[in-house]
Design a protein around this motif. Structure first.
Motif, PDB file in Angstrom:
ATOM      1  N   TRP A 200       9.352  -0.013   5.789  1.00 35.24           N
ATOM      2  CA  TRP A 200       9.513  -1.432   5.387  1.00 35.24           C
ATOM      3  C   TRP A 200      11.226  -1.715   4.933  1.00 35.24           C
ATOM      4  O   TRP A 200      11.774  -2.563   4.972  1.00 35.24           O
ATOM      5  N   TRP A 259      -2.636  -5.019   1.705  1.00 31.67           N
ATOM      6  CA  TRP A 259      -2.272  -6.527   1.420  1.00 31.67           C
ATOM      7  C   TRP A 259      -0.813  -6.384   1.685  1.00 31.67           C
ATOM      8  O   TRP A 259      -0.442  -7.627   2.083  1.00 31.67           O
ATOM      9  N   LEU A 260      -0.122  -5.503   1.088  1.00 28.55           N
ATOM     10  CA  LEU A 260       1.264  -5.655   1.230  1.00 28.55           C
ATOM     11  C   LEU A 260       1.723  -5.389   2.781  1.00 28.55           C
ATOM     12  O   LEU A 260       2.617  -6.055   3.181  1.00 28.55           O
ATOM     13  N   ARG A 263       1.314  -8.655   4.682  1.00 30.96           N
ATOM     14  CA  ARG A 263       2.323  -9.963   4.216  1.00 30.96           C
ATOM     15  C   ARG A 263       3.659  -9.474   3.933  1.00 30.96           C
ATOM     16  O   ARG A 263       4.499 -10.038   3.325  1.00 30.96           O
ATOM     17  N   LYS A 264       3.877  -8.263   4.445  1.00 28.13           N
ATOM     18  CA  LYS A 264       5.533  -7.865   4.377  1.00 28.13           C
ATOM     19  C   LYS A 264       6.485  -8.692   4.442  1.00 28.13           C
ATOM     20  O   LYS A 264       7.593  -8.564   4.209  1.00 28.13           O
ATOM     21  N   LEU A 272       9.621  -5.639  -1.816  1.00 26.90           N
ATOM     22  CA  LEU A 272       8.500  -4.638  -1.215  1.00 26.90           C
ATOM     23  C   LEU A 272       8.451  -3.017  -1.761  1.00 26.90           C
ATOM     24  O   LEU A 272       7.777  -2.665  -2.243  1.00 26.90           O
ATOM     25  N   ALA A 275       7.221  -3.401  -5.334  1.00 29.08           N
ATOM     26  CA  ALA A 275       5.437  -3.658  -5.379  1.00 29.08           C
ATOM     27  C   ALA A 275       4.953  -2.549  -4.795  1.00 29.08           C
ATOM     28  O   ALA A 275       3.806  -2.299  -5.301  1.00 29.08           O
ATOM     29  N   VAL A 276       5.477  -1.784  -3.767  1.00 25.81           N
ATOM     30  CA  VAL A 276       4.657  -0.484  -3.145  1.00 25.81           C
ATOM     31  C   VAL A 276       4.512   0.505  -4.203  1.00 25.81           C
ATOM     32  O   VAL A 276       3.467   1.341  -4.312  1.00 25.81           O
ATOM     33  N   ALA A 279       1.852  -0.736  -6.940  1.00 22.37           N
ATOM     34  CA  ALA A 279       0.576  -0.528  -6.565  1.00 22.37           C
ATOM     35  C   ALA A 279      -0.270   0.728  -7.010  1.00 22.37           C
ATOM     36  O   ALA A 279      -1.456   0.862  -6.825  1.00 22.37           O
TER      37      ALA A 279
END
Length: 291
Positions: A200, A259-260, A263-264, A272, A275-276, A279
């Motif tokens: 990402w 989910w990420l 919707r990245k 990101l 968020a990762v 998680a």
């Protein structure tokens, strides 16, 4: 360097303090230590061991020192400037501060390890740290060539998971094999976390290790498989509330990765990245059952 300063300041320019907290949690390298301490404590609950508070605290400090050193060294590599991200620019701006902080923390950290940690835990941690230090030294001195025999994403994932389990394993006299399934699933989650970050952030290229490129292309499928495996293990452990809780936490982490990944495009690279890692904080949702 001026460009790096502008990029970092622009990234962290938010209108409210709550909006800044997740960003600085990442920029200050507090994300990995938080995850390490949380899963360390969680593994101890699965093994039904009363882990001293000092154990996850020391793990968090040691993890922080390693990540600080790694990011400082990354920032010094001028030949790989295009791969650097906000965290590296942040460390370039505040390198002296982090070096001073590391110089203050390290002696106290070493003193506590040699005077307060149990010999078994110290031996296990020393083995993991020695391998990690040797590997990262090779990576920083030989670059991509060093990753041909062991990709960084896989190495970090496995080492991170094993390091979080060492404090519990060293004190577990009832059979260490019970921890193997949750630690193995956590290692997979850590590996997928690293692969997602590489992919990402745009670092997963043709020069990446073949396993990293393959995992990046099949990230959702691998995370979905991990989700299914975690749920299956939870069903097999219904007699043990702590184990069920940790497997459900693993399943939720895998779901968040799926989910990420789907919707990245809606998020920026820094969002990101934060968020990762967030998680992997899912055991917080099961503290009441793990405790």
């Amino acid at each position: 360097m001026a460009l790096a300063a502008e990029q970092t300041s622009a990234t962290t320019r938010f209108t409210s303090i709550p909006a800044k907290l997740p960003v600085y949690w990442h920029l200050l390298s507090l994300d990995a230590p938080t995850v390490a301490a949380l899963w360390c404590w969680s593994f101890s609950r699965v093994a039904h061991i009363d882990l001293p508070v000092l154990a996850p605290a020391l793990l968090a400090v040691g993890t922080w020192l390693i990540y600080v050193a790694d990011r400082i060294l990354d920032g010094l590599d001028r030949t790989n400037w295009q791969r650097l991200r906000e965290r590296h620019f942040f460390y370039s701006q505040h390198r002296s501060t982090f070096l001073i902080a590391g110089a203050i923390v390290s002696p106290a950290f070493a003193w506590i390890i040699f005077t307060r940690m149990s010999p078994a835990a110290r031996l296990g941690d020393a083995a993991v740290f020695a391998f990690a230090a040797f590997y990262f030294l090779i990576v920083h001195t030989h670059g991509r060539q060093a990753e041909r025999w062991l990709p960084k994403e896989l190495a970090v994932g496995v080492l991170f998971a094993v390091a979080t389990a060492v404090p519990t394993w060293a004190r577990d006299t009832n059979g260490k094999s019970a921890l193997v399934p949750p630690v193995a699933i956590f290692a997979v989650l850590c590996w997928l976390n690293c692969v997602a970050i590489e992919s990402w952030e745009g670092s997963a290229t043709d020069s990446s290790h073949s396993t990293t490129s393959w995992a990046a292309r099949h990230l959702r499928g691998l995370a979905s498989t991990t989700l299914a495996l975690s749920l299956a293990m939870a069903l097999l452990c219904l007699h043990d509330g702590a184990s069920v809780s940790l497997f459900l936490a693993s399943a939720m982490s895998a779901f968040l990765l799926v989910w990420l990944a789907s919707r990245k495009q809606r998020f920026g690279p820094l969002q990101l990245r934060v968020a990762v890692d967030a998680a992997l904080l899912t055991p917080l949702l099961f503290v009441a059952w793990l405790g």
